[in-house]
Structure formats: C-alpha cells, structure tokens
Design an enzyme around this catalytic site. Structure first.
Site, short mmCIF file in Angstrom:
data_model
loop_
_atom_site.label_atom_id
_atom_site.label_comp_id
_atom_site.label_asym_id
_atom_site.label_seq_id
_atom_site.Cartn_x
_atom_site.Cartn_y
_atom_site.Cartn_z
N CYS A 163 13.40 10.47 7.61
CA CYS A 163 13.11 10.16 9.02
C CYS A 163 14.37 10.26 9.87
O CYS A 163 14.29 10.53 11.06
CB CYS A 163 12.52 8.76 9.13
SG CYS A 163 13.66 7.50 8.55
N LYS B 109 0.90 -1.17 0.00
CA LYS B 109 0.00 0.00 0.00
C LYS B 109 0.93 1.21 0.00
O LYS B 109 1.42 1.64 1.05
CB LYS B 109 -0.89 -0.01 1.24
CG LYS B 109 -2.25 0.60 1.03
CD LYS B 109 -2.23 2.07 0.62
CE LYS B 109 -2.13 3.01 1.79
NZ LYS B 109 -1.81 4.40 1.40
N GLU C 241 8.73 1.10 11.58
CA GLU C 241 9.78 2.12 11.44
C GLU C 241 9.07 3.48 11.46
O GLU C 241 8.37 3.83 10.49
CB GLU C 241 10.56 1.90 10.15
CG GLU C 241 11.37 0.61 10.21
CD GLU C 241 12.26 0.36 9.00
OE1 GLU C 241 12.80 -0.75 8.90
OE2 GLU C 241 12.41 1.27 8.17
N GLU D 116 8.49 16.12 16.14
CA GLU D 116 8.97 15.90 14.77
C GLU D 116 8.25 16.86 13.82
O GLU D 116 7.02 16.92 13.81
CB GLU D 116 8.70 14.46 14.32
CG GLU D 116 9.24 14.19 12.93
CD GLU D 116 8.84 12.83 12.37
OE1 GLU D 116 7.65 12.49 12.37
OE2 GLU D 116 9.76 12.10 11.91
P1 NAD Z 1 1.84 8.32 7.46
O1 NAD Z 1 1.89 7.57 8.72
O2 NAD Z 1 0.91 9.46 7.35
O3 NAD Z 1 1.46 7.36 6.24
C1 NAD Z 1 2.20 6.18 5.97
C2 NAD Z 1 1.30 5.18 5.26
O4 NAD Z 1 0.30 4.73 6.16
C3 NAD Z 1 0.57 5.75 4.06
O5 NAD Z 1 0.59 4.78 3.04
C4 NAD Z 1 -0.84 5.97 4.59
O6 NAD Z 1 -1.84 5.94 3.60
C5 NAD Z 1 -0.98 4.80 5.54
N1 NAD Z 1 -1.98 4.94 6.60
C6 NAD Z 1 -2.34 6.08 7.23
N2 NAD Z 1 -3.24 5.79 8.20
C7 NAD Z 1 -3.43 4.44 8.17
C8 NAD Z 1 -4.25 3.55 8.92
N3 NAD Z 1 -5.02 3.97 9.93
N4 NAD Z 1 -4.20 2.24 8.64
C9 NAD Z 1 -3.40 1.78 7.65
N5 NAD Z 1 -2.61 2.59 6.90
C10 NAD Z 1 -2.62 3.90 7.16
O7 NAD Z 1 3.35 8.76 7.17
P2 NAD Z 1 3.88 9.69 5.98
O8 NAD Z 1 3.35 11.07 6.24
O9 NAD Z 1 3.60 9.02 4.70
O10 NAD Z 1 5.46 9.67 6.21
C11 NAD Z 1 6.14 10.55 7.04
C12 NAD Z 1 6.38 9.93 8.41
O11 NAD Z 1 7.04 8.69 8.23
C13 NAD Z 1 7.31 10.73 9.30
O12 NAD Z 1 6.81 10.66 10.62
C14 NAD Z 1 8.63 9.98 9.23
O13 NAD Z 1 9.48 10.14 10.34
C15 NAD Z 1 8.16 8.58 9.10
N6 NAD Z 1 9.19 7.74 8.47
C16 NAD Z 1 9.90 6.86 9.25
C17 NAD Z 1 10.90 6.09 8.67
C18 NAD Z 1 11.75 5.14 9.49
O14 NAD Z 1 12.51 4.37 8.90
N7 NAD Z 1 11.66 5.15 10.81
C19 NAD Z 1 11.16 6.19 7.31
C20 NAD Z 1 10.42 7.09 6.56
C21 NAD Z 1 9.42 7.86 7.14
O1 6OD Z 2 18.17 3.33 4.43
C1 6OD Z 2 17.21 2.66 4.81
O2 6OD Z 2 17.16 1.43 4.69
C2 6OD Z 2 16.07 3.33 5.44
N1 6OD Z 2 15.10 2.52 5.92
C3 6OD Z 2 16.02 4.67 5.49
C4 6OD Z 2 14.97 5.41 6.06
C5 6OD Z 2 14.86 6.73 5.80
C6 6OD Z 2 13.79 7.48 6.32
O3 6OD Z 2 13.27 8.41 5.73
#
Ligand code: NAD
Ligand code: 6OD
Length: 494
Positions: free
Chosen positions: A291, A181, A257, A393
C-alpha cells in the site's frame, strides 16, 4: 519446510472447525493450481466466534494481569520464530512471493509485532492530573485503560501475516479478544497462528479466525455483528467505506488503513544511487503490491533522464520465477483476477498516450508457470497529471515518471490525488527535506529511503487513505477505552 494443510479450517474457541459455508479454492499464484481448499464460515460460525471471544474476555483472558498478557505475547513471538519455516511455507504457498522477501520481511515482522506491543503496553504511563476546583477543592484524576472488547480484524492479501499481527498484537496486548477475517486469497498463516496460540497457552476464544469473502460472507457477517465492539480494517478504500457504513449502525469505532497513490519526489541534488535503490524497492517490491508503494515519481528536470534509465535498469534486473528458484527475485501478482486489473491499467496507459520505457505486458514464462499471475515491471513517461493512470491506485509493479522545475510544482503535483498515505523525498539538502516533508499531507514521509519502520511511530493515512493512526501508543489508544477516576482529596493541597 512442511507442506501447507490441504484443507484450511476456521479456528474458533481454540479448535479447528469446518464452517457451515462452502469449500473454496486457495490458488497458488505461481502456477494457477490449487494448493488447498478453505472452509468458509457461515453466519452461525461467526456467531460462535463472537460468543467465544466474549466468553474469553469475561473469563480467563480478562483475569490476566497486564504483565501476564505481555509475557504471553513474548511467548507467541518466540513460537513464530521457532516455527518460521512453517509460516514461510504457508505464506509462500498463498502469495508466491520470493523466499528472500518472505523470510526477511513478512515472517520476522509477524513475530516483531507481538514483541513491540508487549513492550508498548508495559511501558505506557497512566494519565494523571492533580487539580484544584474554583472553590478550592483539591482532587486527583487518573485514567484507567480498559480493553474495548471483541475486535473484528479484517485483512488484505498483500502482507498477510505482517498486517494481521500488526492489529492482533496490540489488540491482545490491551486485553481484547479478536476475530480475524483473513483475505480469501491468503487464509493460511492466520489459520496456522491458531496452533501457536494453543501451543503457548492462550485461552480458547481469545484468537479466532473465520474464513470467507466480503459481501454475503464472513466479512459482512463479522462487521455487521452486534457482538463486535470495534473494527480494524486494512484494504481497499471502497471496502473501507462499506465497512464504515456497517459500523455506523452500531456506533462502532473503526480504524481504517486504506489505499494510496504514493508519490516520490527526486531533487537534482540527490544521490542517484540511493534514489535508484529506493525507487527499485518502493515501485517493485512484492510485485508492487504494497500500500505504501510508489506509483508516481516526480523528478527535477536535470536528472529526469538519468532516473528514468536507472528505474528501467532496475526493472530489467528482475528475474521472475517460483520462490524455490534461487535465481528468481520476482514473484507473480496475487491472482489472475488482480493480473487482469493491472493489465487493464497497462492497456489504459497505452490509450492515454503513455510511453512505456519498459514492461507493459506479461513475461514469457516456462510452460509449468504459464497459469500463474505473472506481470512485467513497468515504467511510463509522457502522461499528464490528470491521466487516470496517474490518479488511480493500480496496486501493481508500475509507476509514471514526470519532470518538474520547482519545489512548489513538485509539492503541488505530489498532493494532487485524493489519497494521503505515504511519500518519499530524495535530496541531500536537510533543510529542503524538512520543509518538503512538512508540506506533504501524508501519514508517513520518508527521506532518502522507503518502508523503514519503527513500530512505535504513528502509522495511517489521510484523505481517502484512511481514518486513525496505529503504532506504539496510537494503537493503544484505539484498542482501549479510557475511564477517568476522580478522587476528592481532603486536607492536602493538590
Ligand atoms: P479488499 O478491500 O478487497 O479486501 C480486504 C478484506 O476485506 C478482505 O478480507 C475481504 O474479504 C474483506 N471484504 C471485502 N468486502 C467486504 C465487505 N463488504 N465487508 C467486510 N469485509 C469485506 O482489499 P485487498 O484487495 O485484499 O487489498 C488490497 C488493498 O488494500 C489495496 O487498496 C491496498 O492499498 C490496501 N492496503 C492498505 C494498507 C494500509 O496500510 N493503508 C495496507 C495493505 C493494503
Ligand atoms: O509496516 C506496517 O506496519 C504496515 N502497516 C505496512 C503496510 C503496508 C501496506 O501494504
């Protein structure tokens, strides 16, 4: 480069399909114009994807040997490389990121993820114990590694192909089937990968894509579906919590993550050119939408002014523009909605009494780009550790810089948020680097660098930044189920 497809379809059982939900717009964040429409998957489409994934698992995919699966992953990687221009066009149309970033990071890592996990699965040893029971009975134990089954892969928008394949590759390497998704903001590369899967002969149903939103849409339908065996999620902490709750009913394993509020600690003995280069990347790369990015910088007092100046100089060197503009090295945020969120923190910083060393608003763009989600890179000083801007954040191209006087104080400040994803430490003292890194409660601590990745290493977050570790054998742990086989030995001591 070929144009992105005008309607982006779901990919189910090896075929592109219109979903039973509505059409929604895929917006170019550079201009604010629509680049494509996306066909939303309804509950019945998610059902069809789960059925297809189960059938592939029990059918052709499940019958392949590990070596055959690994060969298929190498073929997928080679096909991504061959079609790099198509992937670049699709990723850039969705995200607006600069060509240099997408061509150096996002697309090559998409291919590398498949190679690395093909290697990993071929090289992982099997756990084996010889034993003698208290009554003298010898035995031999060894572990069988089975796929977990049908895996839901729920993805964010910031590094779409990179983060999606970071989950899909190990899941397939271990023999699972997947339903992806993608984020509603960035559906294109996940859909395009379906063509690659068909091209290289991955059986139908092994890789499926359903488009849509979270609650009341494909995200919720997928993560609450009883036919899904495990969920791997990357995204916001709040969304992760909702998915964990949904997974609890089915006792489903989750890998999470999540968000971060990552610190950098700069000691006075550090090479300030290395610091400037590292911070310029960790604060501003991908317009701050990583992130692992740095949003809090703690600088030892004697070099505080110099570091603040270098960060401001780096911000001023960034040139916003469309990815085709060769002078541009600065893309927009993902959407106008996210722009409003980041701008609300810029306003909050002013209310909380921050001094904006640079930025704090929206750049003046040419007429054709004014509908885009543009934002200025921003550096603040002067806030207390308790300020919301220092604690929450933002996920934008901004950081707060604060001075410190002792190593203990730096460690206390760096650890003072509920998150624990990543940190960077800048020093030329190797003993201090080891000492400080060992005391930081984060998934990854970089020394004199940032986002230098070896995909065999453990990756994940502590606290509100996540549950579990992926990368190398850690991914294999999540995507497989171990069964122990115990053989009674006769007449041969173990
Ligand atoms: P988000 O949580 O808004 O959305 C992520 C995904 O979840 C999307 O595909 C969305 O449609 C889906 N989603 C939303 N609500 C849902 C629900 N109730 N049930 C199932 N699916 C649902 O995140 P975003 O705005 O797309 O990304 C930014 C965030 O992601 C930031 O907080 C960032 O720190 C985090 N992030 C973390 C990592 C990591 O490796 N830790 C990596 C990248 C991004
Ligand atoms: O490098 C990766 O494998 C990884 N998961 C990076 C995450 C980046 C977050 O935005």
């Amino acid at each position: 480069m070929s144009d992105p497809k005008p309607t982006i379809l779901n990919f189910i059982n090896g075929q592109y399909r219109t979903g039973s939900g509505k059409l929604f717009d895929d917006i170019d964040p550079v201009t604010g114009h629509r680049v494509a429409q996306v066909s939303e998957a309804g509950r019945s489409d998610v059902d069809a994807a789960v059925k297809a994934a189960r059938a592939a698992l029990d059918g052709p995919w499940g019958k392949l040997t590990l070596a055959q699966r690994a060969d298929m992953l190498y073929a997928i990687a080679a096909a991504i490389d061959r079609r790099a221009k198509d992937f670049l066009a699709a990723e850039i149309a969705d995200t607006g990121k600069p060509y240099k970033l997408a061509s150096h990071l996002d697309i090559p890592r998409g291919a590398a993820n498949f190679r690395v996990f093909a290697d990993a699965v071929r090289n992982v040893p099997t756990e084996c114990f010889t034993m003698t029971a208290p009554d003298g009975q010898p035995g031999l134990n060894y572990a069988l590694r089975r796929p977990k089954g049908v895996i839901a892969v729920v993805c964010p928008w910031n590094l779409p192909l990179l983060l999606m394949t970071w989950k899909v590759a190990p899941a397939l390497a271990c023999g699972n089937t997947v339903i992806v998704k993608p984020s509603e903001e960035t559906p294109a590369t996940a859909a395009l990968l379906g063509e690659v899967m068909n091209e290289v002969g991955v059986p139908p149903g092994v890789y499926n894509v359903v488009h849509g939103f979270g609650p009341g849409s494909a995200g919720e339908f997928l993560t609450t579906h009883p036919g899904v065996d495990a969920i791997t999620f990357t995204g916001e902490t709040r969304t992760g919590a909702a998915i964990i709750k949904a997974a609890a009913d089915g006792i489903k394993p989750v890998s999470m993550e999540l968000g971060g509020k990552n610190p950098a600690i700069v000691f006075a003995d550090a090479n300030l050119d290395v610091v400037a280069a590292g911070l310029a990347r960790s604060v501003f790369e991908n317009t701050g939408q990583v992130c692992l990015g740095t949003e809090r910088v703690y600088v030892e007092r004697p070099v505080f002014d110099a570091v603040v100046q270098k960060l401001a100089d780096a911000a001023k060197a960034l040139r916003p523009g469309a990815s085709g503009d060769i002078a541009a090295n600065w893309g927009p945020l993902i959407s106008r909605e996210h722009q409003q969120k980041v701008l609300s923190y810029y306003a909050l910083a002013r209310e909380e009494g921050a001094h904006a060393v640079c930025g704090g608003g929206v750049p003046d763009m040419p007429e054709a780009l004014r509908g885009g989600a543009w934002i200025e890179p921003t550096v603040w000083t002067g806030l207390p550790q308790t300020a919301r801007v220092v604690q929450e954040e933002i996920f934008g191209p901004c950081c707060h810089v604060m001075p410190f006087d002792t190593e203990e104080e730096a460690l206390r400040l760096a650890g003072d948020t509920p998150y624990g994803l990543a940190a960077s430490v800048y020093t030329r003292d190797i003993n201090r680097a080891h000492r400080v890194a060992s005391k930081l409660k984060v998934g990854v601590a970089w020394v004199n660098t940032w986002f230098l990745r070896d995909l065999r290493t453990a990756f994940g977050g502590s606290g509100m930044s996540g549950i579990g570790r992926e990368g190398g054998v850690h991914s294999l742990e999540f995507y497989t189920e171990l069964s122990n086989v115990c053989i009674k030995l006769e007449g041969a001591p173990a």
